[in-house]
Design an enzyme around this catalytic site. Sequence first.
Site, PDB file in Angstrom:
ATOM      1  N   ASP A  47       0.427  -0.624   0.331  1.00  0.00           N
ATOM      2  CA  ASP A  47       0.224  -0.095  -0.375  1.00  0.00           C
ATOM      3  C   ASP A  47       0.745   0.964  -0.145  1.00  0.00           C
ATOM      4  O   ASP A  47       1.899   1.484  -0.115  1.00  0.00           O
ATOM      5  CB  ASP A  47      -0.807   0.078   1.368  1.00  0.00           C
TER       6      ASP A  47
HETATM    7  N1  URA Z   1      -1.574  -6.099   3.155  1.00  0.00           N
HETATM    8  C1  URA Z   1      -1.461  -4.640   3.639  1.00  0.00           C
HETATM    9  O1  URA Z   1      -2.889  -4.731   4.642  1.00  0.00           O
HETATM   10  N2  URA Z   1      -0.822  -3.886   3.026  1.00  0.00           N
HETATM   11  C2  URA Z   1      -0.138  -4.027   2.571  1.00  0.00           C
HETATM   12  O2  URA Z   1       0.814  -2.803   1.978  1.00  0.00           O
HETATM   13  C3  URA Z   1       0.727  -5.515   2.654  1.00  0.00           C
HETATM   14  C4  URA Z   1       0.120  -6.027   3.229  1.00  0.00           C
END
Ligand code: URA
Length: 241
Positions: A104
């Site tokens: 993310d």
């Molecule tokens: N899980 C998440 O919620 N975000 C990420 O970036 C990776 C795994």
Amino acid sequence: MMRMDKLLANMGYGSRKEVKSLLKQGAITVNGSQVKSPSIHVDEKKDIVQVNGETVEYREFIYLMMHKPPGLVSATEDKRDETVVDILQTEDRIFEPFPVGRLDKDTEGLLLLTNDGTLAHQLLSPKKHVPKLYYARIEGEVTEETIEQFHQGVTLDDGYETKPAILNILEAGSVSEIEVTITEGKFHQVKRMFEAVGMEVVYLKRLRMGSLELDEDLELGEYRELSDDELSKLIQDTKKS
Ligand code: URA
């Protein structure tokens, strides 16, 4: 075999036009003989191509480990945001690497970038169960019960039942510190798994993917090539099932 102008452009010696001018200047030799035609074909695996006496190291694939900083999106291009590919040096970007899976925008940590589509595909394949280890800070008290819930698998907001995840409490409190290992890669998976048990992830960092561990010597936003050893172990990870 490939065209000389393409090979040199791919290896970062400039645009095809610039490469043509290098050829014209007599700067290029193949196995010791000067060549002037951009359309000459060379065997990139065998022929020795030199530019002003410097041997061109041809290779097809690039494998980079990045310590992803927050604020960048895991994509090759984006209309609004800066991407992880935008911060690569030109000499690496010419290989057209892409991120293997997504972190993310606000997530930090280990991100692999490569142009090796086969390896990327295998690492992401749900069939391969390549484990991913995350460190997180959680708003809420993570307890033995949470460990058990994760061990059983939890139900996400869209009804999806996750595979078992291994949760390890580093520090319990009103804000808890944990490590979690998951073998899937659903959208926002770690955040949504904690949401499923009534808690919120306030900081998330990936530490490991299969055998590949984030090099803590890399500052946020820095990256380096994988070592031969790291790469061969990662390839091994995709052979297990
Ligand atoms: N899980 C998440 O919620 N975000 C990420 O970036 C990776 C795994």
